[in-house]
Design an enzyme around this catalytic site. Structure first.
Site, PDB file in Angstrom:
ATOM      1  N   LYS A   6     -10.330   0.820  -2.329  1.00 29.81           N
ATOM      2  CA  LYS A   6     -10.218   0.354  -1.025  1.00 29.81           C
ATOM      3  C   LYS A   6     -11.814   0.658  -0.368  1.00 29.81           C
ATOM      4  O   LYS A   6     -12.371   1.802  -0.432  1.00 29.81           O
ATOM      5  CB  LYS A   6      -9.236   0.966  -0.296  1.00 29.81           C
ATOM      6  CG  LYS A   6      -8.953   0.510   1.188  1.00 29.81           C
ATOM      7  CD  LYS A   6      -7.966   1.036   1.905  1.00 29.81           C
ATOM      8  CE  LYS A   6      -7.628   0.860   3.317  1.00 29.81           C
ATOM      9  NZ  LYS A   6      -6.631   1.262   4.018  1.00 29.81           N
ATOM     10  N   CYS A  61      -5.031  -3.348   2.921  1.00 29.12           N
ATOM     11  CA  CYS A  61      -4.758  -3.286   4.156  1.00 29.12           C
ATOM     12  C   CYS A  61      -5.733  -3.424   5.163  1.00 29.12           C
ATOM     13  O   CYS A  61      -5.948  -4.693   5.528  1.00 29.12           O
ATOM     14  CB  CYS A  61      -3.972  -1.578   4.329  1.00 29.12           C
ATOM     15  SG  CYS A  61      -3.262  -1.457   5.910  1.00 29.12           S
ATOM     16  N   GLU A  88       0.847  -1.273  -0.119  1.00 29.73           N
ATOM     17  CA  GLU A  88      -0.038  -0.001  -0.028  1.00 29.73           C
ATOM     18  C   GLU A  88       0.798   1.393   0.032  1.00 29.73           C
ATOM     19  O   GLU A  88       1.923   1.308   0.559  1.00 29.73           O
ATOM     20  CB  GLU A  88      -0.914   0.083   1.383  1.00 29.73           C
ATOM     21  CG  GLU A  88      -1.953   1.107   1.325  1.00 29.73           C
ATOM     22  CD  GLU A  88      -2.801   1.112   2.618  1.00 29.73           C
ATOM     23  OE1 GLU A  88      -3.768   1.675   2.592  1.00 29.73           O
ATOM     24  OE2 GLU A  88      -2.304   0.539   3.530  1.00 29.73           O
TER      25      GLU A  88
END
Length: 247
Positions: A96, A133, A14
């Site tokens: 995300k 993440c 990331e």
């Protein structure tokens, strides 16, 4: 290194292209559009595409600061996971969904969450389930990716040191075991600035939950590895759980 090892794909963490200082607009300032049709596309992804084409390498860019299009997107970005093929083309993108707000890190202040899941098929047998993440903490996302055909879960990350020490390996292995898939988790490591430090320990875990690769936590490092994708079918056939996922 990758050419000498005949590698087919490289996995970056990331914030692979830029790590901003929390509480500032730095990430917004460096964000680029991915919309080629508008003529507003930036330079970073095209350059990475050139590298992929030159070395005949697929690339997972774990988290890229993408400008949000339209009037509603002014002052906002997406945290976007991009896959580039060996011809230099963007073949998959995932924005995300689950944003990270913890202590002084407030991702939701600048970032617009995505709404859809993404599985990327490759010509070498890997069906990549894309995530980023903090998504790691939401197992239903990975079950959905498995249902959509993923056999490898990509979890690029920049975990904080305290959450990483407590939860990183446990969560990575859990997602591998639950979905009976390979997990590749490239991770930022070390201190980036006065307000940001990452746990590191990038990992590769097999479908049975065995840690195959674990990098050091305090320094940048690279590891080459080979996935036996047949192990996914073997584990899923030997230990059947798919029919029970809805119970």
């Amino acid at each position: 290194l990758f050419r000498s090892q005949a590698s087919k794909m490289l996995f970056l963490p990331e914030n692979a292209c830029f790590m901003g200082v929390p509480g500032t607009s730095m990430s917004l300032e460096v964000a680029e559009s991915l919309d080629d049709d508008s003529g507003a596309a930036g330079t970073i992804i095209p350059r990475l595409g050139e590298i992929c084409q030159r070395y005949k390498l697929w690339l997972s860019v774990g988290g890229f600061q993408e400008k949000v299009s339209g009037e509603e997107g002014v002052g906002k970005i997406h945290n976007t996971h991009i896959v580039i093929d060996d011809g230099g083309r963007i073949v998959s993108r995932y924005r995300k969904i689950h944003l990270f707000d913890y202590k002084h890190l407030k991702e939701s202040l600048l970032t617009v969450p995505g709404t859809t899941t993404e599985v990327c098929e490759t010509p070498f047998g890997l069906n990549l389930g894309l995530s980023v993440c903090f998504d790691l903490r939401f197992p239903s996302l990975y079950q959905r990716l498995r249902e959509q055909g993923a056999n490898v879960m990509l979890i690029p990350a920049a975990f904080t040191v305290d959450t990483g020490r407590a939860h990183w390996e446990t969560l990575i292995r859990a997602r591998a075991i639950e979905t009976q898939s390979w997990v590749i988790a490239a991770a930022q490591s070390g201190r980036h600035n006065e307000k940001r430090e990452s746990y590191g320990h990038g990992m590769v875990v097999d479908p049975w939950g065995k840690v195959v690769v674990c990098l050091k936590g305090d320094q940048a490092s690279v590891e080459t590895f080979e996935l036996d994708i047949g192990l996914v079918d073997e584990v899923r056939r030997r230990f059947v759980i798919k029919q029970r996922l809805s119970m």
